[in-house]
Design an enzyme around this catalytic site. Structure first.
Site, PDB file in Angstrom:
ATOM      1  N   LYS A  22       0.881  -1.174   0.000  1.00  0.00           N
ATOM      2  CA  LYS A  22       0.000   0.000   0.000  1.00  0.00           C
ATOM      3  C   LYS A  22       0.919   1.226   0.000  1.00  0.00           C
ATOM      4  O   LYS A  22       1.471   1.594   1.036  1.00  0.00           O
ATOM      5  CB  LYS A  22      -0.882  -0.019   1.251  1.00  0.00           C
ATOM      6  CG  LYS A  22      -2.211   0.714   1.114  1.00  0.00           C
ATOM      7  CD  LYS A  22      -2.119   2.165   0.773  1.00  0.00           C
ATOM      8  CE  LYS A  22      -1.749   3.020   1.956  1.00  0.00           C
ATOM      9  NZ  LYS A  22      -1.641   4.460   1.581  1.00  0.00           N
TER      10      LYS A  22
ATOM     11  N   GLU B  47      10.171  15.902  15.308  1.00  0.00           N
ATOM     12  CA  GLU B  47      10.563  15.780  13.903  1.00  0.00           C
ATOM     13  C   GLU B  47       9.768  16.790  13.079  1.00  0.00           C
ATOM     14  O   GLU B  47       8.545  16.701  12.968  1.00  0.00           O
ATOM     15  CB  GLU B  47      10.270  14.360  13.423  1.00  0.00           C
ATOM     16  CG  GLU B  47      10.738  14.115  12.014  1.00  0.00           C
ATOM     17  CD  GLU B  47      10.369  12.726  11.518  1.00  0.00           C
ATOM     18  OE1 GLU B  47       9.206  12.321  11.673  1.00  0.00           O
ATOM     19  OE2 GLU B  47      11.247  12.044  10.975  1.00  0.00           O
TER      20      GLU B  47
ATOM     21  N   SER C  83       5.038   7.433   9.919  1.00  0.00           N
ATOM     22  CA  SER C  83       5.099   8.235  11.148  1.00  0.00           C
ATOM     23  C   SER C  83       4.977   7.345  12.388  1.00  0.00           C
ATOM     24  O   SER C  83       4.421   6.240  12.343  1.00  0.00           O
ATOM     25  CB  SER C  83       3.980   9.267  11.139  1.00  0.00           C
ATOM     26  OG  SER C  83       2.740   8.605  11.079  1.00  0.00           O
TER      27      SER C  83
ATOM     28  N   CYS D 225      13.571  10.550   6.805  1.00  0.00           N
ATOM     29  CA  CYS D 225      13.493  10.093   8.198  1.00  0.00           C
ATOM     30  C   CYS D 225      14.844  10.237   8.890  1.00  0.00           C
ATOM     31  O   CYS D 225      14.912  10.552  10.070  1.00  0.00           O
ATOM     32  CB  CYS D 225      13.043   8.646   8.238  1.00  0.00           C
ATOM     33  SG  CYS D 225      14.025   7.594   7.171  1.00  0.00           S
TER      34      CYS D 225
ATOM     35  N   GLY E  38       2.592   4.133  13.198  1.00  0.00           N
ATOM     36  CA  GLY E  38       3.337   2.926  13.573  1.00  0.00           C
ATOM     37  C   GLY E  38       2.697   2.221  14.765  1.00  0.00           C
ATOM     38  O   GLY E  38       2.634   0.981  14.805  1.00  0.00           O
TER      39      GLY E  38
ATOM     40  N   GLU F 286       9.716   1.258  10.625  1.00  0.00           N
ATOM     41  CA  GLU F 286      10.747   2.248  10.315  1.00  0.00           C
ATOM     42  C   GLU F 286      10.060   3.597  10.421  1.00  0.00           C
ATOM     43  O   GLU F 286       9.288   3.978   9.541  1.00  0.00           O
ATOM     44  CB  GLU F 286      11.291   2.030   8.891  1.00  0.00           C
ATOM     45  CG  GLU F 286      11.899   0.675   8.661  1.00  0.00           C
ATOM     46  CD  GLU F 286      13.268   0.512   9.291  1.00  0.00           C
ATOM     47  OE1 GLU F 286      13.777   1.487   9.887  1.00  0.00           O
ATOM     48  OE2 GLU F 286      13.830  -0.585   9.195  1.00  0.00           O
TER      49      GLU F 286
HETATM   50  P1  NAD Z   1       2.181   8.405   7.688  1.00  0.00           P
HETATM   51  O1  NAD Z   1       2.432   7.497   8.809  1.00  0.00           O
HETATM   52  O2  NAD Z   1       1.048   9.346   7.766  1.00  0.00           O
HETATM   53  O3  NAD Z   1       1.935   7.568   6.332  1.00  0.00           O
HETATM   54  C1  NAD Z   1       2.778   6.528   5.951  1.00  0.00           C
HETATM   55  C2  NAD Z   1       1.964   5.479   5.256  1.00  0.00           C
HETATM   56  O4  NAD Z   1       1.022   4.944   6.166  1.00  0.00           O
HETATM   57  C3  NAD Z   1       1.156   5.993   4.057  1.00  0.00           C
HETATM   58  O5  NAD Z   1       1.119   5.037   3.040  1.00  0.00           O
HETATM   59  C4  NAD Z   1      -0.213   6.155   4.656  1.00  0.00           C
HETATM   60  O6  NAD Z   1      -1.260   6.075   3.706  1.00  0.00           O
HETATM   61  C5  NAD Z   1      -0.264   4.987   5.610  1.00  0.00           C
HETATM   62  N1  NAD Z   1      -1.246   5.123   6.691  1.00  0.00           N
HETATM   63  C6  NAD Z   1      -1.738   6.268   7.234  1.00  0.00           C
HETATM   64  N2  NAD Z   1      -2.631   5.966   8.189  1.00  0.00           N
HETATM   65  C7  NAD Z   1      -2.712   4.620   8.253  1.00  0.00           C
HETATM   66  C8  NAD Z   1      -3.446   3.717   9.053  1.00  0.00           C
HETATM   67  N3  NAD Z   1      -4.313   4.137   9.980  1.00  0.00           N
HETATM   68  N4  NAD Z   1      -3.264   2.397   8.865  1.00  0.00           N
HETATM   69  C9  NAD Z   1      -2.381   1.952   7.947  1.00  0.00           C
HETATM   70  N5  NAD Z   1      -1.678   2.755   7.144  1.00  0.00           N
HETATM   71  C10 NAD Z   1      -1.827   4.084   7.295  1.00  0.00           C
HETATM   72  O7  NAD Z   1       3.534   9.110   7.447  1.00  0.00           O
HETATM   73  P2  NAD Z   1       3.863  10.214   6.379  1.00  0.00           P
HETATM   74  O8  NAD Z   1       3.481  11.538   6.925  1.00  0.00           O
HETATM   75  O9  NAD Z   1       3.280   9.814   5.069  1.00  0.00           O
HETATM   76  O10 NAD Z   1       5.455  10.022   6.263  1.00  0.00           O
HETATM   77  C11 NAD Z   1       6.326  10.729   7.020  1.00  0.00           C
HETATM   78  C12 NAD Z   1       6.818   9.924   8.190  1.00  0.00           C
HETATM   79  O11 NAD Z   1       7.460   8.736   7.742  1.00  0.00           O
HETATM   80  C13 NAD Z   1       7.864  10.679   8.966  1.00  0.00           C
HETATM   81  O12 NAD Z   1       7.636  10.572  10.338  1.00  0.00           O
HETATM   82  C14 NAD Z   1       9.160  10.000   8.583  1.00  0.00           C
HETATM   83  O13 NAD Z   1      10.189  10.134   9.480  1.00  0.00           O
HETATM   84  C15 NAD Z   1       8.726   8.607   8.390  1.00  0.00           C
HETATM   85  N6  NAD Z   1       9.667   7.894   7.533  1.00  0.00           N
HETATM   86  C16 NAD Z   1      10.500   6.970   8.105  1.00  0.00           C
HETATM   87  C17 NAD Z   1      11.436   6.279   7.349  1.00  0.00           C
HETATM   88  C18 NAD Z   1      12.356   5.264   7.970  1.00  0.00           C
HETATM   89  O14 NAD Z   1      12.934   4.443   7.257  1.00  0.00           O
HETATM   90  N7  NAD Z   1      12.566   5.242   9.270  1.00  0.00           N
HETATM   91  C19 NAD Z   1      11.522   6.522   5.989  1.00  0.00           C
HETATM   92  C20 NAD Z   1      10.675   7.465   5.427  1.00  0.00           C
HETATM   93  C21 NAD Z   1       9.737   8.133   6.217  1.00  0.00           C
END
Ligand code: NAD
Length: 487
Positions: free
Chosen positions: A181, A389, A235, A290, A239, A256
């Site tokens: 997804k 962050e 995020s 990240c 997570g 992650e």
């Molecule tokens: P997010 O958590 O909002 O979204 C990430 C993914 O999760 C998207 O595909 C989103 O559609 C999905 N998602 C959202 N709500 C969900 C739910 N309730 N159930 C299942 N899936 C859901 O994060 P974002 O704002 O899109 O991305 C930024 C974040 O990702 C930052 O905190 C960043 O640090 C982190 N990030 C971490 C890494 C790493 O390797 N550690 C890499 C890239 C980004």
């Protein structure tokens, strides 16, 4: 600028080797961050689409052509996909830049990295071995590593193509059938890569991609009772939801998550080497990384030399549309821009003086989501801007006295992803590396996001589990012990 790419081939759900609209028929508009213009729509996948994708993956894993392949044949398919991605790099680069707003050079590097993941794990597929264990007389014991089965993958929007490679390549190399997804804000290259995978011969059901909202398709995938393992990048808040859903189904997951990673500059550091990296590690991808180096810890004696150099660097940085290809592009969305500006509202006072602000190119469309790079300091280690962050081009500078204080400050956020240490003293470098509570440490360097070969992951609010490198092969397999009493 939004319609200057090849027509976008497919934007539906990729399930069981074919394209289909969402069962609901709903779509989601795709905006180019550089100007805010809608230039495509994607399928708004939801629970029924996830059901179809998981069923297809299950068939591929249990009885389909995927489960028939040997490790070497799987590896060859991955390697072929890597080469195919390289061959399509020009088109994919353009698509990635338009979808994410990142400068073309960054998008090109991302496509190269996506290809490298398939090359790396293609080569690794037939090199994952078990062990033989000494046991009682009359017994032979061995361990074998087996795929989980159907793995669910959720990725964010900041590096869509790279994330596709990072999370899927090791899962596929080890024989899992996958359902991805991707993020609703940027998923065109993951869809394109799924199409390329079919072209090189991945059998139906081995790779399935369901675009859609996190709260719809994402939540359905994490809660699905027939998924055997979850790999989530995103995020920290989501997570927690993913891990909770995994727990309900008694399955494991890797998380992650975010970071607030420090780069620590001691007074004997090679400043000529360190300063460009200090700025570059937060400006890369507009700070939407990240592992961005978002805190600069500067030994007090260096402050008056380092800050003027950083001020000069930040003052010269320019945010531009993706095709102008300068230091950084627009942020991914109006929402992300508002979030970053909200944090910048907390700067400018005595708590967090603004030292320098870069520019937004005068010809950048006002409808794009640009934020000027911003340098802030000195900031107390517990101030909100030094703790949370921001996920934007914002670097906070924090002075410290000595090693002990540097360690205290570096480890005093809820995160623990990456750290960079700059010093000419080898003993100090190693002491510091050992003291960092995080998953990856760079000594006299920094690699925000780099290194396909290097195990990567966090501690605490940065998540758990390791991706990249050979370590990912362990995550995407489980160990079985076979005990043979032969007498
Ligand atoms: P997010 O958590 O909002 O979204 C990430 C993914 O999760 C998207 O595909 C989103 O559609 C999905 N998602 C959202 N709500 C969900 C739910 N309730 N159930 C299942 N899936 C859901 O994060 P974002 O704002 O899109 O991305 C930024 C974040 O990702 C930052 O905190 C960043 O640090 C982190 N990030 C971490 C890494 C790493 O390797 N550690 C890499 C890239 C980004």
């Amino acid at each position: 600028m939004s319609l200057d790419v090849d027509p976008i081939a497919e934007t539906g759900c990729f399930i069981d080797g074919g394209w289909r609209p969402a069962v609901s028929g709903q779509t989601i508009d795709v905006q180019c961050p550089s100007d805010g213009a809608v230039f495509a729509t994607i399928a708004a996948g939801d629970a029924p689409d996830v059901d179809l994708a998981v069923a297809a993956a299950r068939r591929a894993f249990e009885e389909g052509a995927w489960s028939q392949l040997s490790a070497v044949e799987r590896g060859r398919l991955l390697t072929a996909l890597g080469a195919k991605i390289e061959g399509a790099a020009a088109r994919l680069t353009q698509l990635e830049a338009q979808d994410t707003g990142k400068p073309l050079a960054q998008a090109a590097a991302d496509i190269t990295a996506a290809a490298r993941y398939f090359e790396f794990y293609g080569g690794a597929a037939d090199k994952l071995h078990g062990e033989t264990l000494p046991f009682l007389p009359g017994y032979a014991v061995q361990t074998v590593r087996e795929p989980h089965g159907v793995t669910g993958h959720i990725i964010p929007w900041n590096y869509p193509a790279q994330m596709f490679g990072r999370t899927l390549a090791p899962a596929l190399a080890t024989g899992n059938a996958v359902v991805l997804k991707p993020a609703e804000d940027a998923c065109l290259t993951p869809l394109a890569l799924a199409g390329l995978a079919a072209e090189v011969g991945f059998p139906p059901g081995a790779i399935n991609v369901v675009p859609g909202l996190g709260t719809a398709a994402g939540a359905a995938l994490t809660a699905h009772g027939d998924v055997d393992f979850l790999s989530f990048t995103g995020s920290a808040g989501v997570g927690v939801q993913v891990q909770t859903a995994a727990a309900q189904n008694h399955i494991a997951c890797t998380l992650e998550l975010g970071g607030k990673s420090p780069q620590i500059l001691f007074d004997d550091a090679d400043l000529a080497a360190a300063l460009p990296v200090l700025a570059g590690a937060i400006v890369q991808n507009g700070g939407q990384t990240c592992s961005a180096g978002s805190r600069a810890l500067i030994q007090r004696g260096l402050w008056d030399r380092v800050i003027p150099a950083l001020v000069q660097r930040f003052g010269a940085l320019v945010a531009v549309p993706h095709d102008a290809d300068a230091d950084l592009g627009a942020l991914i969305s109006a929402r992300q821009k508002a979030r970053v500006l909200g944090y910048l509202d907390r700067a400018g006072g005595a708590d967090a003086p603004i030292l320098a602000t870069g520019q937004i190119a005068p010809d950048a469309p006002t409808t794009g989501h640009y934020v000027a790079p911003t340098l802030i300091g000195p900031v107390a280690p517990d101030y909100v801007l030094a703790q949370e962050e921001v996920f934007g081009p914002v670097l906070v500078c924090i002075p410290f006295e000595d090693e002990a204080e540097a360690i205290r400050i570096a480890n005093a956020t809820p995160y623990g992803l990456v750290a960079g240490i700059w010093s000419a003293d080898g003993g100090r470098l190693m002491r510091m590396a050992k003291a960092m509570r995080c998953g990856q440490v760079f000594l006299n360097g920094y690699g925000a996001g780099g290194g396909i070969e290097l195990p990567f992951g966090g501690v605490r609010k940065s998540g758990h589990g390791r991706e990249k490198g050979l370590a990912a092969l362990q995550e995407f397999t489980r160990l079985k012990t076979i005990v043979h009493r032969h007498g």
